[in-house]
Design a protein around this motif. Structure first.
Motif, mmCIF file in Angstrom:
data_model
loop_
_atom_site.group_PDB
_atom_site.id
_atom_site.type_symbol
_atom_site.label_atom_id
_atom_site.label_comp_id
_atom_site.label_asym_id
_atom_site.label_seq_id
_atom_site.Cartn_x
_atom_site.Cartn_y
_atom_site.Cartn_z
ATOM 1 N N TRP A 23 -18.374 -22.919 -28.873
ATOM 2 C CA TRP A 23 -19.088 -23.956 -29.616
ATOM 3 C C TRP A 23 -20.502 -23.517 -29.956
ATOM 4 C CZ3 TRP A 23 -17.622 -28.558 -31.660
ATOM 5 C CH2 TRP A 23 -18.631 -29.451 -32.026
ATOM 6 N N LEU A 24 -20.911 -23.810 -31.196
ATOM 7 C CA LEU A 24 -22.298 -23.601 -31.619
ATOM 8 C C LEU A 24 -22.957 -24.951 -31.879
ATOM 9 C CD1 LEU A 24 -22.123 -20.596 -34.147
ATOM 10 C CD2 LEU A 24 -22.741 -20.544 -31.722
ATOM 11 N N THR A 25 -24.217 -25.077 -31.500
ATOM 12 C CA THR A 25 -24.957 -26.307 -31.786
ATOM 13 C C THR A 25 -25.351 -26.332 -33.262
ATOM 14 O OG1 THR A 25 -27.113 -25.318 -31.302
ATOM 15 C CG2 THR A 25 -25.887 -26.280 -29.444
ATOM 16 N N ASN A 26 -25.740 -27.497 -33.745
ATOM 17 C CA ASN A 26 -26.198 -27.616 -35.135
ATOM 18 C C ASN A 26 -27.398 -26.716 -35.390
ATOM 19 O OD1 ASN A 26 -24.245 -29.491 -35.882
ATOM 20 N ND2 ASN A 26 -25.497 -31.235 -35.220
ATOM 21 N N GLU A 27 -28.285 -26.620 -34.397
ATOM 22 C CA GLU A 27 -29.478 -25.772 -34.548
ATOM 23 C C GLU A 27 -29.077 -24.308 -34.691
ATOM 24 O OE1 GLU A 27 -29.058 -28.088 -32.271
ATOM 25 O OE2 GLU A 27 -30.560 -29.591 -32.824
ATOM 26 N N GLN A 28 -28.103 -23.865 -33.912
ATOM 27 C CA GLN A 28 -27.649 -22.486 -34.005
ATOM 28 C C GLN A 28 -27.004 -22.202 -35.361
ATOM 29 O OE1 GLN A 28 -25.207 -22.527 -30.433
ATOM 30 N NE2 GLN A 28 -26.616 -21.132 -29.392
ATOM 31 N N ILE A 29 -26.219 -23.148 -35.839
ATOM 32 C CA ILE A 29 -25.557 -22.972 -37.136
ATOM 33 C C ILE A 29 -26.590 -22.889 -38.256
ATOM 34 C CG2 ILE A 29 -24.014 -24.063 -38.819
ATOM 35 C CD1 ILE A 29 -22.491 -25.258 -36.406
ATOM 36 N N GLN A 30 -27.582 -23.807 -38.210
ATOM 37 C CA GLN A 30 -28.578 -23.865 -39.275
ATOM 38 C C GLN A 30 -29.541 -22.674 -39.249
ATOM 39 O OE1 GLN A 30 -30.329 -27.722 -38.648
ATOM 40 N NE2 GLN A 30 -28.447 -28.822 -39.230
ATOM 41 N N SER A 31 -29.629 -22.001 -38.097
ATOM 42 C CA SER A 31 -30.552 -20.873 -38.001
ATOM 43 C C SER A 31 -30.094 -19.674 -38.827
ATOM 44 C CB SER A 31 -30.713 -20.452 -36.539
ATOM 45 O OG SER A 31 -29.536 -19.803 -36.076
ATOM 46 N N GLY A 32 -28.787 -19.601 -39.100
ATOM 47 C CA GLY A 32 -28.251 -18.477 -39.858
ATOM 48 C C GLY A 32 -28.109 -17.195 -39.057
ATOM 49 N N GLN A 33 -28.446 -17.233 -37.768
ATOM 50 C CA GLN A 33 -28.338 -16.046 -36.920
ATOM 51 C C GLN A 33 -26.895 -15.845 -36.454
ATOM 52 O OE1 GLN A 33 -31.218 -15.889 -33.713
ATOM 53 N NE2 GLN A 33 -32.683 -17.133 -34.861
ATOM 54 N N GLU A 34 -26.605 -14.620 -36.030
ATOM 55 C CA GLU A 34 -25.305 -14.300 -35.459
ATOM 56 C C GLU A 34 -25.357 -14.548 -33.950
ATOM 57 O OE1 GLU A 34 -22.375 -13.264 -36.755
ATOM 58 O OE2 GLU A 34 -23.180 -13.627 -38.767
ATOM 59 N N TYR A 35 -24.368 -15.241 -33.435
ATOM 60 C CA TYR A 35 -24.302 -15.528 -32.013
ATOM 61 C C TYR A 35 -22.996 -15.008 -31.435
ATOM 62 C CZ TYR A 35 -28.326 -18.687 -32.408
ATOM 63 O OH TYR A 35 -29.575 -19.212 -32.617
ATOM 64 N N GLU A 36 -23.056 -14.594 -30.180
ATOM 65 C CA GLU A 36 -21.845 -14.189 -29.468
ATOM 66 C C GLU A 36 -20.975 -15.429 -29.271
ATOM 67 O OE1 GLU A 36 -18.995 -12.773 -28.261
ATOM 68 O OE2 GLU A 36 -20.319 -11.094 -27.680
ATOM 69 N N ARG A 37 -19.772 -15.399 -29.840
ATOM 70 C CA ARG A 37 -18.907 -16.576 -29.793
ATOM 71 C C ARG A 37 -17.918 -16.546 -28.631
ATOM 72 N NH1 ARG A 37 -18.838 -19.395 -34.703
ATOM 73 N NH2 ARG A 37 -17.767 -20.995 -33.490
ATOM 74 N N ARG A 38 -17.750 -15.408 -27.982
ATOM 75 C CA ARG A 38 -16.798 -15.349 -26.866
ATOM 76 C C ARG A 38 -17.407 -16.064 -25.662
ATOM 77 N NH1 ARG A 38 -15.834 -9.062 -26.544
ATOM 78 N NH2 ARG A 38 -18.073 -9.186 -26.984
ATOM 79 N N ALA A 39 -16.753 -17.141 -25.265
ATOM 80 C CA ALA A 39 -17.348 -18.062 -24.297
ATOM 81 C C ALA A 39 -16.484 -18.187 -23.046
ATOM 82 C CB ALA A 39 -17.517 -19.440 -24.933
ATOM 83 N N LEU A 40 -17.153 -18.561 -21.957
ATOM 84 C CA LEU A 40 -16.484 -18.942 -20.717
ATOM 85 C C LEU A 40 -17.218 -20.158 -20.185
ATOM 86 C CD1 LEU A 40 -14.428 -18.533 -18.462
ATOM 87 C CD2 LEU A 40 -16.021 -16.926 -17.387
ATOM 88 N N GLY A 41 -16.560 -21.301 -20.248
ATOM 89 C CA GLY A 41 -17.250 -22.521 -19.840
ATOM 90 C C GLY A 41 -16.331 -23.716 -19.804
#
Length: 471
Positions: A145-163
């Motif tokens: 999951w990405l937050t709205n802030e992360q999505i709007q930032s336009g940056q690349e995020y590591e999507r492989r999650a454990l949670g």
């Protein structure tokens, strides 16, 4: 072609005051003679609410803007608050949480169960309001999951999650940095597993396509200091799996039970799967008053062990045991209560639906040299029969700790026929407990009520009720 039903739109309700906390952790407000249930707020907040559902007598909605904050609020301690589905009450101080849990029990018992007592005993709070759980299960996801802030930032995020799963979403996992529910080294183990898996070219699980390698991690800690870790994967890839297990064994020597499951099923449950012990013993132990309870990978044990001890002491006190009583322990699980009260009883008969739990109950009696317990596996309404009562005798005390749905009507009818002197009803759902109490009121009076908080930072509450036969 079938027409798609249009999603109903509702007008925004502006500057509405939240009045009180009600069932299931929701808050209540009123607008134009309509009750509105709102999540994520506190009594005293003034908010704009966007309705999401409308029924004849009520609406449900979510807050979209805060105009004033309640004096009951405190600063949440977890960075994942508001996204993660756990610890939804951490914006309230702990005394306020206890107040509303007590109120929830009282309201349910009075309104549904018609219970009238001059005084309800005060709720027993937990000595720990965080780091109190002894079991957590984490899920892998290739598309965290990405937050709205992360999505709007336009940056690349590591999507492989454990949670943890996002509320109401089976396919979305929130990657957890720090969880305040389980004591160390739980966080360090989870992060080590995640980082190891990210370093390999094996996919994290995709719950939609039901494919991928890494699936789940279960961490169980015990008050004896013993620690269990279970890694679940989709298919056999021994080099990757054993590499992880060896790393955990080397980095975390406190792990006393290291196990794995190759789960090829569509769902995450593994109670019907083979669990393989890689290092250490295939179980850990919890302890109460010198009684050791063996906890295997599939065993049920109360997730707040410290507070479970308090709950069971209250249950034993309410039972009024002198050493001469025949006790029936309904929904006995792994026999925790049955074995806990055995020393103060003449004999304890435990009944549970799950056969593997009954095997645990028998083992727990055996390893503690408890010889006055007998356990039966099967549907409660099919086991609690005239034949059973003829074989063992009429109980002096019945202890019942059913699941959230409460007791089956046939079980209640049998209890009314049996006419035990005392019934101690332990419940994790005051609403269904209250429903059952109303049915039992045909022959029983409520003598004592004692809520116990097993799950701080949540709306969940346990409640113990003593019923006395009206002779």
């Amino acid at each position: 072609m079938r027409k798609q039903k249009k999603k109903q739109k509702f007008e925004l309700i502006e500057q509405i005051r939240i009045e009180e906390m009600v069932a299931e952790g929701k808050c209540l407000a009123r607008h134009n003679n309509m009750v509105i249930f709102v999540d994520g707020v506190a009594p005293g907040d003034v908010v704009d609410v966007q309705p999401t559902k409308k029924k004849k007598n009520f609406m449900e909605g979510k807050p979209v803007r805060f105009h004033a904050y309640s004096e009951l609020r405190v600063e949440p301690f977890c960075e994942h608050f508001g996204l993660c589905g756990g610890c939804k009450w951490q914006h309230l101080d702990y005394d306020t949480q206890l107040f509303f849990k007590q109120k929830q029990v009282k309201d349910n018992l009075e309104r549904i169960g018609k219970v009238q007592l001059p005084e309800f005993e005060p709720i027993l709070g937990s000595s720990k309001d965080r780091f109190y759980r002894n079991k957590l299960e984490f899920t892998f996801s290739w598309n965290g999951w990405l937050t709205n802030e992360q999505i709007q930032s336009g940056q690349e995020y590591e999507r492989r999650a454990l949670g943890f799963h996002m509320p109401g979403r089976f396919d979305k996992i929130l990657d957890i940095k720090t969880c305040y529910l389980q004591p160390d080294p739980s966080n360090a183990i989870r992060l080590a597993v995640r980082d190891y898996a990210r370093g390999l070219d094996l996919p994290f699980y995709d719950a939609v396509r039901q494919e991928g390698y890494w699936r789940n991690v279960v961490i169980r800690t015990a008050n004896t200091g013993e620690l269990m870790v279970i890694v679940l994967v989709k298919y056999d890839e021994p080099e990757a799996l054993f590499g992880l297990l060896d790393l955990l064994h080397e980095r975390f020597p406190e792990i006393t039970s290291l196990q794995y499951v190759i789960n090829t099923k569509m769902n995450d449950t593994f109670h019907d799967q083979e669990v393989i012990c890689y290092k250490g013993l295939p179980y850990i132990h919890e302890e109460m008053e010198g009684i050791r309870f063996r906890v295997g990978p599939k065993s049920f044990y109360q997730t707040n062990a410290e507070q479970a001890y308090e709950l069971y002491k209250i249950t034993r006190e309410f039972a009024g045991l002198t050493g001469y009583e025949l006790v029936y322990d309904l929904y006995t699980g792994a026999g925790t209560i049955a074995n806990f009260v055995a020393k103060q009883s003449r004999e304890v008969i435990g009944i549970e639906y799950v056969p593997s739990a009954i095997e645990d109950a028998r083992i727990n009696s055996e390893i503690n040299n408890i010889t006055n317990t007998t356990f039966y596996a099967g549907d409660m309404k099919d086991i609690l029969t005239d034949n059973l009562i003829t074989r063992h005798g009429k109980p002096d005390v019945v202890i019942t700790d059913p699941p959230r749905a409460g007791m089956h009507p046939d079980v209640i009818e049998k209890l009314l026929q049996v006419e035990a002197e005392r019934i101690v009803y332990v419940s994790c759902n005051p609403a269904t407990q209250a429903r059952d109490l109303e049915l039992l009121s045909e022959k029983y009076d409520v003598a004592r009520v004692k809520p116990v908080d097993m799950f701080p930072q949540t709306h969940h509450v346990e409640n113990v009720v003593l019923l006395k036969f009206r002779s």
